[in-house]
Design a protein around this motif. Structure first.
Motif, PDB file in Angstrom:
ATOM      1  N   LEU A 224      25.671  83.866  40.992  1.00 36.82           N
ATOM      2  CA  LEU A 224      25.892  82.427  41.089  1.00 36.82           C
ATOM      3  C   LEU A 224      26.481  81.928  39.771  1.00 36.82           C
ATOM      4  O   LEU A 224      25.995  82.278  38.695  1.00 36.82           O
ATOM      5  CB  LEU A 224      24.556  81.736  41.373  1.00 36.82           C
ATOM      6  N   LEU A 225      27.553  81.135  39.855  1.00 38.89           N
ATOM      7  CA  LEU A 225      28.154  80.570  38.651  1.00 38.89           C
ATOM      8  C   LEU A 225      28.759  79.217  38.973  1.00 38.89           C
ATOM      9  O   LEU A 225      28.895  78.840  40.132  1.00 38.89           O
ATOM     10  CB  LEU A 225      29.225  81.513  38.070  1.00 38.89           C
ATOM     11  N   HIS A 226      29.117  78.466  37.926  1.00 39.33           N
ATOM     12  CA  HIS A 226      29.804  77.190  38.139  1.00 39.33           C
ATOM     13  C   HIS A 226      30.928  77.033  37.127  1.00 39.33           C
ATOM     14  O   HIS A 226      30.872  77.561  36.009  1.00 39.33           O
ATOM     15  CB  HIS A 226      28.833  76.010  38.044  1.00 39.33           C
ATOM     16  N   ARG A 227      31.959  76.301  37.551  1.00 36.18           N
ATOM     17  CA  ARG A 227      33.065  75.925  36.663  1.00 36.18           C
ATOM     18  C   ARG A 227      32.825  74.511  36.152  1.00 36.18           C
ATOM     19  O   ARG A 227      32.043  73.751  36.729  1.00 36.18           O
ATOM     20  CB  ARG A 227      34.402  75.970  37.407  1.00 36.18           C
ATOM     21  N   TYR A 233      30.319  79.142  42.632  1.00 37.30           N
ATOM     22  CA  TYR A 233      30.723  80.358  43.328  1.00 37.30           C
ATOM     23  C   TYR A 233      29.494  81.221  43.562  1.00 37.30           C
ATOM     24  O   TYR A 233      28.614  81.313  42.701  1.00 37.30           O
ATOM     25  CB  TYR A 233      31.764  81.136  42.506  1.00 37.30           C
ATOM     26  N   VAL A 234      29.445  81.829  44.745  1.00 36.06           N
ATOM     27  CA  VAL A 234      28.300  82.647  45.146  1.00 36.06           C
ATOM     28  C   VAL A 234      28.815  83.983  45.677  1.00 36.06           C
ATOM     29  O   VAL A 234      29.761  84.018  46.474  1.00 36.06           O
ATOM     30  CB  VAL A 234      27.473  81.952  46.250  1.00 36.06           C
ATOM     31  N   SER A 235      28.177  85.066  45.253  1.00 36.95           N
ATOM     32  CA  SER A 235      28.557  86.380  45.785  1.00 36.95           C
ATOM     33  C   SER A 235      27.575  86.824  46.860  1.00 36.95           C
ATOM     34  O   SER A 235      26.382  86.509  46.809  1.00 36.95           O
ATOM     35  CB  SER A 235      28.616  87.424  44.663  1.00 36.95           C
ATOM     36  N   ASP A 236      28.090  87.542  47.835  1.00 33.99           N
ATOM     37  CA  ASP A 236      27.318  88.093  48.942  1.00 33.99           C
ATOM     38  C   ASP A 236      27.335  89.607  48.793  1.00 33.99           C
ATOM     39  O   ASP A 236      28.328  90.266  49.121  1.00 33.99           O
ATOM     40  CB  ASP A 236      27.947  87.648  50.268  1.00 33.99           C
ATOM     41  N   VAL A 242      32.912  86.880  48.010  1.00 30.45           N
ATOM     42  CA  VAL A 242      32.668  85.828  47.027  1.00 30.45           C
ATOM     43  C   VAL A 242      33.111  84.509  47.649  1.00 30.45           C
ATOM     44  O   VAL A 242      34.220  84.408  48.179  1.00 30.45           O
ATOM     45  CB  VAL A 242      33.433  86.072  45.709  1.00 30.45           C
ATOM     46  N   PHE A 243      32.241  83.509  47.597  1.00 27.55           N
ATOM     47  CA  PHE A 243      32.509  82.201  48.188  1.00 27.55           C
ATOM     48  C   PHE A 243      32.548  81.115  47.111  1.00 27.55           C
ATOM     49  O   PHE A 243      31.946  81.261  46.049  1.00 27.55           O
ATOM     50  CB  PHE A 243      31.407  81.827  49.192  1.00 27.55           C
ATOM     51  N   SER A 244      33.219  80.009  47.432  1.00 31.82           N
ATOM     52  CA  SER A 244      33.175  78.820  46.593  1.00 31.82           C
ATOM     53  C   SER A 244      32.387  77.735  47.322  1.00 31.82           C
ATOM     54  O   SER A 244      32.352  77.701  48.557  1.00 31.82           O
ATOM     55  CB  SER A 244      34.582  78.312  46.272  1.00 31.82           C
ATOM     56  N   VAL A 245      31.741  76.859  46.548  1.00 26.21           N
ATOM     57  CA  VAL A 245      31.033  75.703  47.094  1.00 26.21           C
ATOM     58  C   VAL A 245      31.481  74.491  46.288  1.00 26.21           C
ATOM     59  O   VAL A 245      31.220  74.414  45.083  1.00 26.21           O
ATOM     60  CB  VAL A 245      29.497  75.855  46.978  1.00 26.21           C
ATOM     61  N   ASN A 246      32.191  73.555  46.937  1.00 26.73           N
ATOM     62  CA  ASN A 246      32.690  72.406  46.187  1.00 26.73           C
ATOM     63  C   ASN A 246      31.617  71.329  46.048  1.00 26.73           C
ATOM     64  O   ASN A 246      30.492  71.483  46.514  1.00 26.73           O
ATOM     65  CB  ASN A 246      33.979  71.850  46.812  1.00 26.73           C
ATOM     66  N   THR A 247      31.977  70.225  45.415  1.00 23.12           N
ATOM     67  CA  THR A 247      30.999  69.179  45.124  1.00 23.12           C
ATOM     68  C   THR A 247      30.503  68.462  46.380  1.00 23.12           C
ATOM     69  O   THR A 247      29.518  67.727  46.324  1.00 23.12           O
ATOM     70  CB  THR A 247      31.611  68.145  44.169  1.00 23.12           C
ATOM     71  N   LYS A 248      31.172  68.681  47.509  1.00 21.99           N
ATOM     72  CA  LYS A 248      30.729  68.098  48.777  1.00 21.99           C
ATOM     73  C   LYS A 248      29.818  69.055  49.549  1.00 21.99           C
ATOM     74  O   LYS A 248      29.296  68.705  50.601  1.00 21.99           O
ATOM     75  CB  LYS A 248      31.927  67.728  49.641  1.00 21.99           C
ATOM     76  N   GLY A 249      29.669  70.260  49.019  1.00 24.81           N
ATOM     77  CA  GLY A 249      28.850  71.252  49.703  1.00 24.81           C
ATOM     78  C   GLY A 249      29.624  72.098  50.690  1.00 24.81           C
ATOM     79  O   GLY A 249      29.023  72.866  51.455  1.00 24.81           O
TER      80      GLY A 249
END
Length: 289
Positions: A224-227, A233-236, A242-249
């Protein structure tokens, strides 16, 4: 609505003081590093050096090591570890979650025990990710009986003096199955984590113990990391993605095809996501726009 509100609040906290430090590097385009021995975690220091934890053979004590990568070349930095996983740097010290204890390594590669197994309120089963906050505290996830009954999951806070405090565990909240990747805000009052068993991304209020889900569908959630722009960003690990999660979820796939995407991290200049592919024995670099 609740999830979006949580996301927005968390991102504001991260953005307040979480901007990355620019690191000038003569490496140019990052190239994949191969020939690693079960790499689990990676972290980059301010001087541009990248440290990678290598478990080698699971369950075999003493064969784990830390490798340092500089100018695209790797060399062994520290040896004699057991199953080293999560990494964090505070000042000039590298901290390592190593099986049931926390180790510290100076910049000469000297390894010492920082938090022994006996310092934990109960014996850890599977210490995994490691996160640091601006106050010098460490946070470590115990993924518990990861491949068994799914018990024993916990998250701990460790003071700069090595004092251990339980934040939450499986007995307090059954949703805490196998916590893995961690992110702490600058106050230490909010901790985001992804669960390896459920694949759910949570936010934990470290004062009230309130646990809220942010997003889901991450399979074997690992890193798990953030810019500084607020994107996480989350890894599976299970599905090699590897996925991204924006500020809207909103969740989006960034890259797939890994054998086992482990504890991801971001380079200091925020140009790349570092992805340890555990089963492939590689450290990959995903370029960011």
């Amino acid at each position: 609505m609740q999830k979006k509100l949580i996301i927005s609040t968390l991102m504001l906290a991260f953005l307040a003081t979480g901007c990355a430090t620019e690191v000038k590097s003569n490496q140019g385009v990052m190239q994949k590093i191969t020939g690693l021995k079960t790499p689990e975690s990676a972290v980059q220091a301010k001087n541009g050096k990248i440290y990678v934890s290598e478990i080698n053979e699971f369950g075999k004590d003493g064969d784990g090591q830390i490798t340092v990568i500089e100018n695209g070349k790797k060399r062994v930095f520290a040896t004699g570890l057991d199953d080293p996983k999560g990494l964090a740097i505070i000042g000039k010290t590298l901290f390592v979650a190593d099986k049931t204890k926390i180790m510290k390594i100076d910049m000469d590669g000297k390894v010492q025990t920082f938090v022994p197994t006996s310092a934990f309120p109960v014996t850890p089963l599977f210490l995994n990710d490691l996160e640091a906050d601006p106050q010098g505290n460490l946070y470590v996830s115990d993924s518990g009986d990861l491949f068994g009954a799914g018990k024993g999951g916990a998250i701990y806070k460790i003071s700069p003096k090595g004092e251990v405090k339980l934040l939450i565990n499986n007995e307090q909240d059954a949703r805490v199955k196998a916590p893995n990747g961690l992110l702490a805000d600058d106050t230490g009052k909010v901790l985001i984590y992804v669960d390896f068993t459920s694949g759910i991304l949570y936010s934990l209020n470290t004062d009230t113990k309130a646990l809220n889900d942010i997003a889901e569908g991450f399979g074997g959630g690992d890193g798990l990391l953030h810019r500084s722009n607020g994107t996480m960003y989350v890894s599976d690990w299970k599905n090699g993605k590897v996925f991204s999660v924006n500020t809207k979820g909103d969740v989006a796939l960034v890259k797939g095809g890994y054998q086992s995407a482990a504890d991801i991290a971001i380079t200091k200049d925020e140009k790349y996501i570092m992805v340890p592919d555990m089963k492939a024995g590689e450290l990959d670099f995903i370029p960011l726009q």
